[in-house]
Design an enzyme around this catalytic site. Structure first.
Site, PDB file in Angstrom:
ATOM      1  N   LEU A 103      46.859  59.655  -8.709  1.00  0.00           N
ATOM      2  CA  LEU A 103      46.342  58.286  -8.676  1.00  0.00           C
ATOM      3  C   LEU A 103      46.387  57.813 -10.126  1.00  0.00           C
ATOM      4  O   LEU A 103      46.106  58.590 -11.045  1.00  0.00           O
ATOM      5  CB  LEU A 103      44.901  58.254  -8.154  1.00  0.00           C
ATOM      6  CG  LEU A 103      44.706  58.568  -6.663  1.00  0.00           C
ATOM      7  CD1 LEU A 103      43.213  58.565  -6.308  1.00  0.00           C
ATOM      8  CD2 LEU A 103      45.442  57.578  -5.776  1.00  0.00           C
ATOM      9  N   ASP A 104      46.725  56.534 -10.332  1.00  0.00           N
ATOM     10  CA  ASP A 104      46.798  56.003 -11.691  1.00  0.00           C
ATOM     11  C   ASP A 104      45.436  56.095 -12.384  1.00  0.00           C
ATOM     12  O   ASP A 104      44.393  56.132 -11.726  1.00  0.00           O
ATOM     13  CB  ASP A 104      47.174  54.513 -11.684  1.00  0.00           C
ATOM     14  CG  ASP A 104      48.516  54.257 -11.031  1.00  0.00           C
ATOM     15  OD1 ASP A 104      49.340  55.176 -11.009  1.00  0.00           O
ATOM     16  OD2 ASP A 104      48.710  53.122 -10.559  1.00  0.00           O
ATOM     17  N   TYR A 105      45.476  56.004 -13.701  1.00  0.00           N
ATOM     18  CA  TYR A 105      44.266  55.987 -14.537  1.00  0.00           C
ATOM     19  C   TYR A 105      43.247  54.976 -13.998  1.00  0.00           C
ATOM     20  O   TYR A 105      42.060  55.244 -13.900  1.00  0.00           O
ATOM     21  CB  TYR A 105      44.714  55.610 -15.956  1.00  0.00           C
ATOM     22  CG  TYR A 105      43.655  55.580 -17.001  1.00  0.00           C
ATOM     23  CD1 TYR A 105      43.086  56.757 -17.484  1.00  0.00           C
ATOM     24  CD2 TYR A 105      43.235  54.361 -17.546  1.00  0.00           C
ATOM     25  CE1 TYR A 105      42.127  56.718 -18.476  1.00  0.00           C
ATOM     26  CE2 TYR A 105      42.276  54.322 -18.540  1.00  0.00           C
ATOM     27  CZ  TYR A 105      41.723  55.508 -18.993  1.00  0.00           C
ATOM     28  OH  TYR A 105      40.772  55.469 -19.973  1.00  0.00           O
TER      29      TYR A 105
END
Ligand code: URA
Length: 239
Positions: A103-105
């Site tokens: 999952l992105d930052y």
């Protein structure tokens, strides 16, 4: 894989990292019969590590858990830029667990972590099409045209997306919330799909994966999957 001795010892559940450092300083830790030095690394699969004469043992059982990832964390095992890591949200006693996919930052929500290599590999393999549902908040309104594009496929620089499902669309002032279910997992896919229909994402949360739902798991906390959930996940992953 080699790891610092104090980290390995705390991961075995025997004692904290600080206490393990003391033991190393006191000369009470041996690697393959030789007194270890602080700062030394070892591979627990290859070396015989003893603390106070006792052989270090690691649990061999597999463990898979779901974490509600907060924003501001990355899914790598380390980061040269010093950003916070999702694995740091888990206690050392659980041993080394690997995020399944990314999952992105700035994305929050359901993230699986496991030490079951086969499960991780199957879940992330594009041929298994495990569904993932995201709660998306965008700036602007999702109209019928945008919705149809998402549902039929959008041309991105890495190819046309597979048909997605859009549901629970609701307007909130100048923004819009909806649920988007994908059966593929390309890099930043939701953000890129929304941008392609002119809607920048302002919030993104994964709320379901396969048959698993995040429900009311608090941000930053985790829980182990139960036997039924694991069996269902393995089936969906083609195991
Ligand atoms: N899609 C994105 O754009 N970001 C994520 O983190 C997950 C899916």
């Amino acid at each position: 894989m080699k790891e610092r001795l104090q980290k390995l010892i705390s991961r075995s559940g025997l004692m904290s990292r600080r206490r393990a450092e003391e033991k190393i300083r006191q000369g009470l830790v041996r690697v393959d019969g030789r007194v270890a030095q602080l700062g030394e690394s070892a591979d627990p699969a290859q070396a015989e590590i003893r603390v106070d004469g006792d052989l270090l043992r690691f649990a061999t059982a597999t463990l898979t858990l779901m974490l509600n990832k907060p924003t501001g964390y990355i899914c790598s095992m380390d980061d040269p830029n010093g950003r916070r890591l999702v694995i740091d949200l888990l206690p050392a006693e659980l041993g080394r667990l690997y995020p399944v996919g990314r999952l992105d930052y700035n994305t929050e929500g359901l993230l699986l972590l496991t030490n079951d290599g086969a499960l991780a590999q199957h879940l992330t393999h594009p041929s298994h099409h495990v569904s993932k549902t995201y709660l998306v908040k965008v700036r602007g309104l999702l109209n019928d045209q945008g919705r149809k594009k998402m549902e039929s496929g959008i041309k991105l620089e890495d190819g046309v997306t597979a048909p997605a499902r859009v549901s629970a669309v609701r307007r909130s002032g100048q923004n819009c919330w909806f649920e988007l279910t994908l059966r593929e997992g390309r890099n930043r896919q939701v953000r890129r799909m929304c941008e392609a229909v002119g809607l920048p994402v302002v919030r993104l949360k994964r709320i379901a994966l396969g048959g698993l739902r995040l429900e009311d798991l608090k941000s930053g906390t985790y829980r182990a999957l139960d036997d039924d959930e694991l069996a269902d996940l393995k089936k969906k992953a083609g195991l």
